[in-house]
Design a protein around this motif. Structure first.
Motif, PDB file in Angstrom:
ATOM      1  N   GLN A  34       0.805  -1.219   0.000  1.00 45.38           N
ATOM      2  CA  GLN A  34       0.000   0.000   0.000  1.00 45.38           C
ATOM      3  C   GLN A  34       0.839   1.270   0.000  1.00 45.38           C
ATOM      4  O   GLN A  34       0.462   2.268  -0.615  1.00 45.38           O
ATOM      5  CB  GLN A  34      -0.934   0.013   1.219  1.00 45.38           C
ATOM      6  CG  GLN A  34      -1.995  -1.075   1.202  1.00 45.38           C
ATOM      7  CD  GLN A  34      -1.555  -2.346   1.881  1.00 45.38           C
ATOM      8  OE1 GLN A  34      -0.383  -2.695   1.838  1.00 45.38           O
ATOM      9  NE2 GLN A  34      -2.481  -3.056   2.524  1.00 45.38           N
ATOM     10  N   ASN A  35       1.965   1.253   0.680  1.00 45.62           N
ATOM     11  CA  ASN A  35       2.762   2.470   0.846  1.00 45.62           C
ATOM     12  C   ASN A  35       3.893   2.594  -0.166  1.00 45.62           C
ATOM     13  O   ASN A  35       4.728   3.502  -0.045  1.00 45.62           O
ATOM     14  CB  ASN A  35       3.329   2.514   2.269  1.00 45.62           C
ATOM     15  CG  ASN A  35       2.236   2.595   3.321  1.00 45.62           C
ATOM     16  OD1 ASN A  35       1.248   3.293   3.140  1.00 45.62           O
ATOM     17  ND2 ASN A  35       2.395   1.851   4.402  1.00 45.62           N
ATOM     18  N   TYR A  85      -4.425   3.405  -3.643  1.00 44.87           N
ATOM     19  CA  TYR A  85      -3.206   3.670  -2.880  1.00 44.87           C
ATOM     20  C   TYR A  85      -2.414   4.820  -3.498  1.00 44.87           C
ATOM     21  O   TYR A  85      -1.919   5.698  -2.786  1.00 44.87           O
ATOM     22  CB  TYR A  85      -2.352   2.404  -2.798  1.00 44.87           C
ATOM     23  CG  TYR A  85      -3.105   1.241  -2.188  1.00 44.87           C
ATOM     24  CD1 TYR A  85      -3.707   1.362  -0.943  1.00 44.87           C
ATOM     25  CD2 TYR A  85      -3.229   0.028  -2.862  1.00 44.87           C
ATOM     26  CE1 TYR A  85      -4.415   0.305  -0.379  1.00 44.87           C
ATOM     27  CE2 TYR A  85      -3.934  -1.030  -2.306  1.00 44.87           C
ATOM     28  CZ  TYR A  85      -4.524  -0.888  -1.071  1.00 44.87           C
ATOM     29  OH  TYR A  85      -5.220  -1.926  -0.515  1.00 44.87           O
ATOM     30  N   THR A  92      -4.307   7.994  -2.692  1.00 42.25           N
ATOM     31  CA  THR A  92      -4.132   8.408  -1.294  1.00 42.25           C
ATOM     32  C   THR A  92      -2.807   9.127  -1.094  1.00 42.25           C
ATOM     33  O   THR A  92      -2.748  10.213  -0.500  1.00 42.25           O
ATOM     34  CB  THR A  92      -4.201   7.181  -0.363  1.00 42.25           C
ATOM     35  OG1 THR A  92      -5.468   6.534  -0.525  1.00 42.25           O
ATOM     36  CG2 THR A  92      -4.029   7.607   1.086  1.00 42.25           C
TER      37      THR A  92
END
Length: 360
Positions: free
Chosen positions: A78-79, A173, A176
Motif C-alpha cells: 500500500q505504501n 493507494y 491516497t
C-alpha cells in the motif's frame, strides 16, 4: 496485435501512432484495469476509451473488473511509491490477463498504452512484458512514442479530441499518497448514501461525458472548459437535544462549523427562520422548505435519503439570505426546537476546479 488499454489519454495517441506506423496490422483493444478505483472512475475511463476506439475504428474488448483479486495481489504494498513494487505487481496482473486474451484470440504479440504514460517506467513495463514472452510465448512489443516530442504531441491530441484527462493513475493507494502530498481532500472517495451528485465528483463527470457523447451523435458542437469554484463536502451531521434525543435534521450545502460542534439554543424567530445563539446557525422547518421550493417531502428522513440537487439547495439558500456569498449553517427540521441543542457538523469548504460543458 492485442493492445492493452489503460485510458483514452494514453490510448488515443498511442493507437493513432500504431495505425500510422503499422497500417496492415489489425489492432484489438483490451480494457483490463481492475486497479482503477472507485468503480465510477472505472466506468468513466471505459466510457471515454469506447468513444476513442469508435472514432479510430478499433474493436474494443472489456476484461473483468476483478477488483478484489487485484487488492489481494498488491496486499502489503500500500505504501509503495509510484513506479515502485506495487506498480510492478499491478503490471504483472494486467499483462498476465492480456497475454491470456491474446492467446484466446490467436494473436502472437501484445503491447500496452501504459508505455506512453510519463508516469510509468518503460523499463519496468519491458521487464514485465519480457517475463510473459518467456512464460507464454506471446511477444511483448515495447513501442516508445514518448521521445522526439511524443509527450507534447500526445498532449495536443488530448486537447483536440477533448478526452477525459484524469489527474491520478487509478488505484486507491496511489490516489491516497498523491492527495496527501498535495494536501488535498480525497473527494473522489465521497459517495453520498442519497446519491446526490456533488460538484466536481466522478459522477458529475460521468454524466457530463455521457451527455458529450449524446451531443456528438447529434452533431451538436460543444466545448469542455474548466472553472474555479468553492466546493463543499459534508462528512457527518447530528443534532442532539438536552434529553439526548437525536433530532432528525438536514444541513444544506455550504453549512459548516469552525469547531465542528456548537451548543446553545434558538434565540428568536423571524420570517420563518429560527436564529441560533451560536455560529450564525439558522433553522427552518420542512414545511417552509417545501412551500418555498415547491417540494413535497413528507419527513426530514425522506429528505435525507432523497435530497434535491445541489443547485436547488443553493437557490433556497439565496432566497433565505438574499446573497450568493452566505456560508452560514442552514438546518432543516420538522419543527424549530425550543430546547438546548448540541449541533455536530463536520464539513469542509475548499477551492476547487471542475469541468463544464458548453454548447457552441
Amino acid at each position: 496485435m492485442l493492445v492493452h488499454i489503460c485510458c483514452s489519454v494514453d490510448s488515443h495517441f498511442f493507437l493513432q501512432k500504431l495505425q500510422h506506423d503499422y497500417p496492415n496490422e489489425k489492432l484489438t483493444g483490451f480494457f483490463y484495469d481492475p486497479n482503477i478505483h472507485p468503480y465510477s472512475e472505472y466506468q468513466l475511463r471505459l466510457l471515454d476509451v469506447k468513444r476513442s476506439c469508435k472514432k479510430l475504428g478499433i474493436e474494443l474488448l472489456e476484461g473483468e473488473y476483478d477488483f478484489e483479486a487485484w487488492m489481494e495481489a498488491v496486499r502489503g504494498l500500500q505504501n509503495e511509491p509510484e513506479k515502485g513494487k506495487r506498480c510492478e505487481v499491478c503490471f504483472d496482473k494486467r499483462f498476465e490477463r492480456s497475454a491470456q486474451k491474446a492467446l484466446e484470440l490467436g494473436e502472437k504479440s501484445f503491447t500496452t498504452t501504459l508505455l506512453v504514460s510519463p508516469l510509468k517506467s518503460q523499463e519496468q513495463l519491458k521487464r514485465s512484458g519480457d517475463i510473459f514472452f518467456q512464460k507464454h510465448g506471446i511477444e511483448f512489443i515495447a513501442y516508445d512514442y514518448r521521445t522526439n516530442g511524443g509527450t507534447q504531441e500526445q498532449s495536443r491530441v488530448t486537447k483536440e479530441e477533448q478526452l477525459y484527462r484524469q489527474d491520478y493513475c487509478g488505484c486507491i493507494y496511489g490516489l491516497t499518497i498523491q492527495r496527501e502530498q498535495q494536501h488535498r481532500l480525497m473527494d473522489e472517495m465521497f459517495s453520498p448514501l442519497a446519491n446526490q451528485i456533488l460538484p466536481s465528483s466522478i459522477q458529475e463527470r460521468l454524466d457530463m461525458y455521457t451527455y458529450r457523447n449524446e451531443l456528438e451523435e447529434k452533431n451538436i458542437a460543444y466545448k469542455i472548459i474548466k472553472e474555479k469554484f468553492l466546493n463543499y463536502r459534508q462528512f457527518s451531521h447530528k443534532i442532539v437535544s438536552a434529553k439526548t434525543e437525536i433530532i432528525p435534521s438536514y444541513a444544506l450545502f455550504y453549512s459548516t462549523l469552525p469547531r465542528k460542534k456548537a451548543e446553545g439554543k434558538v434565540e428568536f424567530l423571524h420570517n420563518n427562520i429560527g436564529y441560533f445563539n451560536r455560529e450564525e446557525i439558522m433553522f427552518v422547518t420542512l414545511e417552509f422548505f417545501n412551500s418555498t421550493c415547491n417540494f413535497k417531502y413528507k419527513s426530514v428522513n425522506e429528505l435525507l435519503f432523497n435530497p434535491p440537487s445541489v443547485d436547488e439547495e443553493l437557490k433556497f439558500r439565496t432566497i433565505l439570505t438574499d446573497t450568493h456569498y452566505n456560508l452560514s449553517p442552514i438546518i432543516i427540521v420538522e419543527k424549530i426546537p425550543q430546547t438546548k441543542l448540541t449541533i455536530e457538523l463536520n464539513a469542509k469548504i475548499y477551492e476547487d476546479t471542475r469541468e463544464k460543458l458548453i454548447i457552441i
